[in-house]
Write an enzyme that holds these catalytic residues in place. Sequence first.
Site, PDB file in Angstrom:
ATOM      1  N   LYS A 115       0.818  -1.212   0.000  1.00  0.00           N
ATOM      2  CA  LYS A 115       0.000   0.000   0.000  1.00  0.00           C
ATOM      3  C   LYS A 115       0.855   1.268   0.000  1.00  0.00           C
ATOM      4  O   LYS A 115       0.402   2.330  -0.398  1.00  0.00           O
ATOM      5  CB  LYS A 115      -0.972  -0.020   1.174  1.00  0.00           C
ATOM      6  CG  LYS A 115      -2.020  -1.121   1.000  1.00  0.00           C
ATOM      7  CD  LYS A 115      -3.095  -1.106   2.065  1.00  0.00           C
ATOM      8  CE  LYS A 115      -4.218  -2.072   1.743  1.00  0.00           C
ATOM      9  NZ  LYS A 115      -3.848  -3.487   1.943  1.00  0.00           N
TER      10      LYS A 115
HETATM   11  C1  LIG Z   1      -4.505  -4.521   1.270  1.00  0.00           C
HETATM   12  C2  LIG Z   1      -3.777  -5.827   1.221  1.00  0.00           C
HETATM   13  C3  LIG Z   1      -4.158  -6.880   0.348  1.00  0.00           C
HETATM   14  C4  LIG Z   1      -5.377  -6.785  -0.542  1.00  0.00           C
HETATM   15  O1  LIG Z   1      -5.190  -5.912  -1.623  1.00  0.00           O
HETATM   16  P1  LIG Z   1      -6.454  -5.379  -2.472  1.00  0.00           P
HETATM   17  O2  LIG Z   1      -5.910  -4.336  -3.355  1.00  0.00           O
HETATM   18  O3  LIG Z   1      -7.439  -4.852  -1.459  1.00  0.00           O
HETATM   19  O4  LIG Z   1      -7.000  -6.561  -3.213  1.00  0.00           O
HETATM   20  C5  LIG Z   1      -3.382  -8.030   0.329  1.00  0.00           C
HETATM   21  N1  LIG Z   1      -2.317  -8.175   1.144  1.00  0.00           N
HETATM   22  C6  LIG Z   1      -1.926  -7.207   1.993  1.00  0.00           C
HETATM   23  C7  LIG Z   1      -0.750  -7.449   2.884  1.00  0.00           C
HETATM   24  C8  LIG Z   1      -2.632  -6.004   2.065  1.00  0.00           C
HETATM   25  O5  LIG Z   1      -2.241  -5.043   2.943  1.00  0.00           O
END
Ligand SMILES: *Cc1c(COP(=O)(O)O)cnc(C)c1O
Length: 474
Positions: A115
């Site tokens: 993220k």
């Molecule tokens: C947010 C997140 C996901 C999911 O990603 P999306 O874009 O919501 O599908 C998977 N793994 C981790 C570690 C995350 O923080």
Amino acid sequence: MNYVSTRGQAPALPFDEALLAGLATDGGLYVPEAWPRFSRADIQGLRGLPYAELARRIMTPFLGGCIGDDDFAAMVDDAYGAIGAFGHPAVAPLVQLGAETWLLELFQGPTLSFKDYPLQLVGRLFDHVLARRGQSVTIIGATSGDTGSAAIEACRDREAIDIFMLHPKDRISEVQRCQMTTVLSNNVHNAAIEGTFDDCQDLAKAMFNDAALSRRYNLSAVNSINWARIMAQTVYYFAAAVALGAPDRRLAFAVPTGNFGNVYAAYAARKMGLGVRRLAIGSNANDILTRFMDSGAMETRPVAATLSPAMDIQIASNFERLLFDVYGGDGLGLVKAMERLRRDGRADFGKARWRRIRKIFAGHRLDDAGTTAAMRRIHETTGVVVDPHTAIGIAAGEACRGDEGFGGAPLVCISTAHPAKFPDAVEAATGTRPTLPPRLADLQGRRERCEVLPNDLGAVSDFVARRMAERRTA
Ligand SMILES: *Cc1c(COP(=O)(O)O)cnc(C)c1O
């Protein structure tokens, strides 16, 4: 370049307006009216570029002239350049797991989840656009873990932004808490709520719904539906593909999926001309997407807590962006389908649309026992320690590899978090306790600042008012 709502009722907006709006006024999500296309020669021209320069080239067509070229280059360089926020010179390094299998390590950012890649840029974009307009915003968010820290790191010390983050007291890991509460910047405000994550989310929503409060502080959200996040996530798919031979080789990606933002960005890269053969979606026990891939019906079920909490999601909001495509841009048809899903807890979108989705996407699910077994197997066979989310993605890629759509393509598995974010699950599976990277090694000893508040709207609103008053007099 304008952005239209998936539900077709909100006005089209230029990039900067879509950035600030997040969700469209008709409840839809913004998508580009027309997609930029990168030719074979364009993609060839990306070979060997540093990540920041590649990012600039991939994203510039999306801005539609809303941001000056020099300003944008400076923001991208600040986020992804040599002295940027990422702890690896390649920014998004590839690690080889097997003959035709790679891991794309997207945990090199300040908070160790993927993220950081979109949010480091989105924080700078927000600040830039707001400053230009002489505006400021107050971001209010609720977090069960990764999003909160990535958002705080992206917003810390930005002039035009204050950020309030609510987390459920004693219900997130110590690493996750410290990643938020040890940020002592004046514009960062943490609150530990005596309640659950849902309580935190309800409090944040209630504050948005309070028109007076919302207007007074110009409230805004950081969620995965913001178009700019998707845009910034397409970059690492191009980077990985070019490093592995694009445009001469087509690849498959495996993505552990929650809200469908990350895997949708891979699909977006494909629309922009990248050779993507197949996208494997990994789910945990909350497997609404993999059940849809199997049956063509989307059916909601209660959310269960798992070892991969970032994927404990019922309805993946970004899936609506994919549906918009298979509905041929028919916003009203899509609204009806979404209403059915909300009302009946079940919807299908017709066989032809399902087949179109199946042509590109495959799904695979793992429960917690399967996730633990996958972490152990990956460690034993490759020596690489991965977090629970990443393990699910790798297992999904391997499981879908036999599908005819894969066509023997090299497989890139997306590593969405550093194993040290989930030390207990990783230690239970592999016998080794993962340690934080050196720059975060002292995290748990740093001074924290956080207000403990009851699960009460009045108390949280007072906290916001008090902190904002202090900020104005400071
Ligand atoms: C947010 C997140 C996901 C999911 O990603 P999306 O874009 O919501 O599908 C998977 N793994 C981790 C570690 C995350 O923080």
